[in-house]
Design an enzyme around this catalytic site. Structure first.
Site, PDB file in Angstrom:
ATOM      1  CG  MET A  30      28.852  98.046  57.379  1.00 52.04           C
ATOM      2  SD  MET A  30      27.538  98.139  56.154  1.00 52.04           S
ATOM      3  CE  MET A  30      26.864  99.733  56.503  1.00 52.04           C
ATOM      4  N   GLY A  36      32.975 105.863  68.295  1.00 52.75           N
ATOM      5  CA  GLY A  36      31.984 104.870  68.714  1.00 52.75           C
ATOM      6  C   GLY A  36      32.523 103.460  68.470  1.00 52.75           C
ATOM      7  CG  HIS A  37      33.154 102.006  64.515  1.00 53.90           C
ATOM      8  ND1 HIS A  37      33.009 103.110  63.721  1.00 53.90           N
ATOM      9  CD2 HIS A  37      32.163 101.143  64.150  1.00 53.90           C
ATOM     10  CE1 HIS A  37      31.984 102.936  62.895  1.00 53.90           C
ATOM     11  NE2 HIS A  37      31.449 101.753  63.136  1.00 53.90           N
ATOM     12  CD  GLN A 156      23.099  96.805  62.940  1.00 52.54           C
ATOM     13  OE1 GLN A 156      22.933  96.996  61.741  1.00 52.54           O
ATOM     14  NE2 GLN A 156      24.201  97.183  63.577  1.00 52.54           N
ATOM     15  CB  SER A 188      26.448 108.295  62.797  1.00 52.99           C
ATOM     16  OG  SER A 188      26.095 107.774  61.540  1.00 52.99           O
ATOM     17  CB  SER A 189      29.912 105.781  59.285  1.00 55.44           C
ATOM     18  OG  SER A 189      30.433 104.872  60.201  1.00 55.44           O
TER      19      SER A 189
HETATM   20  O1  PAF Z   1      26.181  98.408  62.037  1.00 58.39           O
HETATM   21  C1  PAF Z   1      26.859  98.124  61.026  1.00 58.39           C
HETATM   22  O2  PAF Z   1      27.904  98.709  60.781  1.00 58.39           O
HETATM   23  C2  PAF Z   1      26.375  97.028  60.095  1.00 58.39           C
HETATM   24  O3  PAF Z   1      24.991  97.021  59.994  1.00 58.39           O
HETATM   25  C3  PAF Z   1      26.895  95.637  60.480  1.00 58.39           C
HETATM   26  C4  PAF Z   1      26.373  95.180  61.814  1.00 58.39           C
HETATM   27  C5  PAF Z   1      28.426  95.653  60.493  1.00 58.39           C
HETATM   28  C6  PAF Z   1      26.446  94.612  59.425  1.00 58.39           C
HETATM   29  O4  PAF Z   1      26.888  94.948  58.151  1.00 58.39           O
END
Ligand code: PAF
Length: 282
Positions: A30, A36-37, A156, A188-189
């Site tokens: 998002m 982390g990303h 998730q 975390s964002s």
């Molecule tokens: O983890 C996230 O950033 C969101 O929940 C995802 C998996 C991109 C779905 O919108």
């Protein structure tokens, strides 16, 4: 790096790679990207030939409209980070592209198993329906062989695996290790909303998780949990939602002995920001 905004443009871009049978990976995000990303992109690059990163703030997974409104959207920073990481394709659709009927609600409800209603599911009703709805749409758009998610959102990942089973999709779901700041705070964002004091107080979350991991074999489970919860409850500015040791497949609490896939999970409000974190116990 190519940036596309529509599903049709994405499909055109991917088509030669699909024809050449190149392995395509998806890293759904998002935005508000952090280390982390970046690590998700790097892991994806090791396992696939083409990495697509999606940036889409998904309205259907927010239970609080204020949360959606204040979700950070630092686009320039995100693009630069993906360029530096040598990501191949960025998919940045509009809300209308992903939800043509928006603001009307599309029908979506699938069986994600009873774990949907536990932990985060109790605090964020309907959240995982929204998450799986958008991830399914992203899978349909990209048709990846493999997709990467952070272990920080433990539940998730489980819900997405259950969605993949529900539709019998041909995509591998990989959970990637949590990346932490040097002081232990899980990246975390949401961390950008933490004040200096919040950041200091938030450290108790990873400390309590480490405490459980380090003491679980010496002290009985109930006492370890009680001590860890006390650490959190006696920290100023931190309000605990849950701190629990569960089975990683069912999310049911472990009451007796920990097993191969036990995990300790925490959620708490630190100042005004809700944080989650976890640690595998095996
Ligand atoms: O983890 C996230 O950033 C969101 O929940 C995802 C998996 C991109 C779905 O919108």
């Amino acid at each position: 790096m190519e940036i596309v905004h529509t599903i049709s443009a994405l499909k055109v871009l991917l088509s030669p790679f699909k024809k050449a049978k190149s392995k395509v990976a998806l890293v759904p995000t998002m935005g508000a990207l952090h280390k982390g990303h970046r690590s998700l992109i790097e892991i994806a690059q090791q396992q696939a030939e083409i990495v697509v990163c999606s940036i889409f703030v998904n309205p259907t997974q927010f239970t609080d409209p204020k949360d959606l409104e204040k979700y950070p959207r630092p686009l320039e920073h995100d693009i630069k980070m993906l360029e530096d990481a040598r990501c191949n394709i960025v998919f940045m659709p509009t809300v209308k592209e992903m939800y043509p009927l928006f603001p009307n609600i599309e029908n979506w409800h699938i069986d994600l198993g009873s774990a949907e209603f536990l932990l985060e599911g109790e605090f964020r009703k309907g959240h995982y329906q929204g998450v799986t709805q958008i991830v399914k749409k992203l899978f349909d758009a990209v048709n990846p062989a493999v997709a990467f998610f952070g272990q920080k959102d433990f539940q998730q990942v489980l819900m997405i695996k259950n969605m993949v089973k529900f539709f019998n999709l041909n995509v591998e779901i990989i959970s990637c290790p949590i990346i932490r700041e040097e002081d232990g705070l899980a990246m975390s964002s949401r961390n950008i909303h933490l004040s200096v004091t919040d950041k200091k107080n938030a450290l108790v979350l990873s400390k309590a998780l480490h405490y459980v991991k380090n003491h679980i074999s010496e002290i009985n489970l109930a006492d370890v949990l009680a001590n860890a919860k006390r650490m959190i409850n006696t920290t100023d500015g931190v309000e605990l939602d849950y701190f629990t040791i569960v089975d990683g497949d069912t999310l049911m609490p472990i009451t007796n002995r920990i097993t191969e896939n036990s995990v300790v999970l925490v959620a708490a409000k630190v100042g005004k920001t809700r944080l989650i974190d976890n640690m595998l116990l095996a």
